[in-house]
Design an enzyme around this catalytic site. Structure first.
Site, mmCIF file in Angstrom:
data_model
loop_
_atom_site.group_PDB
_atom_site.id
_atom_site.type_symbol
_atom_site.label_atom_id
_atom_site.label_comp_id
_atom_site.label_asym_id
_atom_site.label_seq_id
_atom_site.Cartn_x
_atom_site.Cartn_y
_atom_site.Cartn_z
ATOM 1 N N TYR A 1 34.747 105.900 -33.704
ATOM 2 C CA TYR A 1 36.032 106.461 -34.080
ATOM 3 C C TYR A 1 36.561 107.451 -33.038
ATOM 4 C CZ TYR A 1 35.538 104.523 -38.802
ATOM 5 O OH TYR A 1 35.412 103.674 -39.876
ATOM 6 N N LYS B 1 21.054 102.652 -36.420
ATOM 7 C CA LYS B 1 20.796 101.290 -35.978
ATOM 8 C C LYS B 1 20.199 101.361 -34.571
ATOM 9 C CE LYS B 1 21.054 96.818 -36.683
ATOM 10 N NZ LYS B 1 20.128 96.151 -37.622
ATOM 11 N N ASP C 1 21.540 98.739 -42.056
ATOM 12 C CA ASP C 1 21.714 97.491 -42.786
ATOM 13 C C ASP C 1 20.677 97.354 -43.894
ATOM 14 O OD1 ASP C 1 19.838 97.355 -40.759
ATOM 15 O OD2 ASP C 1 20.330 95.315 -40.145
ATOM 16 N N ASP D 1 31.211 105.852 -43.230
ATOM 17 C CA ASP D 1 32.425 105.308 -43.834
ATOM 18 C C ASP D 1 32.094 104.088 -44.686
ATOM 19 O OD1 ASP D 1 35.082 104.968 -44.402
ATOM 20 O OD2 ASP D 1 35.714 104.551 -42.355
#
Length: 324
Positions: free
Chosen positions: A119, A165, A197, A221
């Site tokens: 972002y 991740k 995940d 988010d």
């Protein structure tokens, strides 16, 4: 002391739910409210979705209460978060009595880094067919969000999980996880790390196993919206954008143009955001009064259509004020 709160309803149902939160705040405390414009309508009229006056109000008021923006959302909320110096986005996801939640025992809080990651807005067109996005992770920002998250967890007696991740993004998320681990050691705090995940799967199956989840920007988010589905929907999720001295409070949901103007928008997320505002302003008693009223209304009704009821926004407001 009377705190100054900038009120920015914005677009769509923001125009309907923010006034409810203002009524609730006015009932429990001595606040001064000034309303400002932002969003699609203002852009149509002036060419700018975020007037300079509105941005200055966020920079100088004690706190800001924001509703939603439509197509201009990125050009409104990101500069507003920057205006208050927000580095932490706090999103509680809690199941309440009286709500048909998938997991009635869910009670977790996402502490999302609010300044960088994907972002950061660094995009490029290399050719007509190739576009790139640069992901930014820095040690100072990772340290700041980790310190905030561990402090928040200690204050509210939550366990900590760091989402990442790093098995794929070894340099960037590797730095995020490493820095969070250093902060945990400095705090003498236990924590676990979880691939984002795999965490998404486990949140759906076992949300009660988690307390505070410290996340990079995009992961926070996505995972917090996933958690909304576990507790009854986005109409129940508040959020706080915390800066060093000021903060902005907003519901997690958007402008919901499909129901805007129908008088059936659920104001609970915005009212809970107002409770977080009271906490930030060190008005713990007022925050507790608001949350108690919300819990009573959710437990006993009435409910808006998104929660399986037939109540209007105005009827929810009346029920909240009656309990206050």
């Amino acid at each position: 002391m009377t705190e100054e709160i900038a009120v920015i309803p914005g677009d769509g149902i923001g125009q309907e739910v923010v006034p409810v939160a203002v009524s609730v705040l006015d009932e429990v405390g001595d606040f001064a409210f000034t309303e400002y414009d932002a969003g699609d309508r203002v852009q149509e009229e002036t060419g700018e979705p975020l007037p300079e006056e509105t941005k200055r109000a966020a920079e100088t008021s004690d706190a800001t209460l924001f509703g939603a923006a439509g197509e201009s959302a990125a050009d409104v909320i990101l500069p507003l978060r920057s205006a208050v110096g927000s580095f932490a986005n706090v999103r509680p996801a809690r199941a309440y009595p009286g709500i048909d939640a998938l997991h009635p025992d869910a009670d977790l809080v996402f502490v999302r880094e609010n300044t960088e990651g994907v972002y950061a807005g660094i995009e490029s067109d290399l050719t007509d067919e190739v576009r790139t996005l640069t992901r930014v992770i820095t040690e100072p920002a990772s340290r700041r969000i980790a310190e905030f998250g561990f402090d928040y967890a200690a204050e509210h007696d939550y366990d900590v999980t760091v989402a990442h991740k790093a098995n794929v993004m070894a340099r960037t998320d590797g730095l995020f996880v490493e820095t969070a681990g250093q902060v945990a050691d400095e705090h003498g705090a236990d924590h676990e790390t979880q691939l984002m995940d795999a965490l998404a799967t486990d949140l759906v199956m076992n949300p009660a196993d988690y307390g505070v989840v410290i996340c990079p920007n995009l992961a926070g988010d996505v995972l917090s919206d996933l958690a909304a589905g576990l507790v009854g929907g986005l109409g129940l999720l508040p959020s706080a954008n915390i800066g060093p001295e000021r903060a902005l409070f907003e519901p997690v949901h958007g402008s919901a143009p499909d129901i805007a103007g129908k008088g059936i928008a659920n104001p609970i997320a915005t009212v809970l955001s107002a409770a977080m505002c009271c906490e930030f302003l060190e008005r713990a008693d007022e925050a507790e009064r608001i949350r108690t009223a919300v819990m009573e209304v959710l437990a006993d009704g009435p409910h808006t259509p998104d929660l399986g009821g037939e109540a209007t926004t105005e009827e929810i407001e009346s029920a909240l004020l009656a309990r206050l």
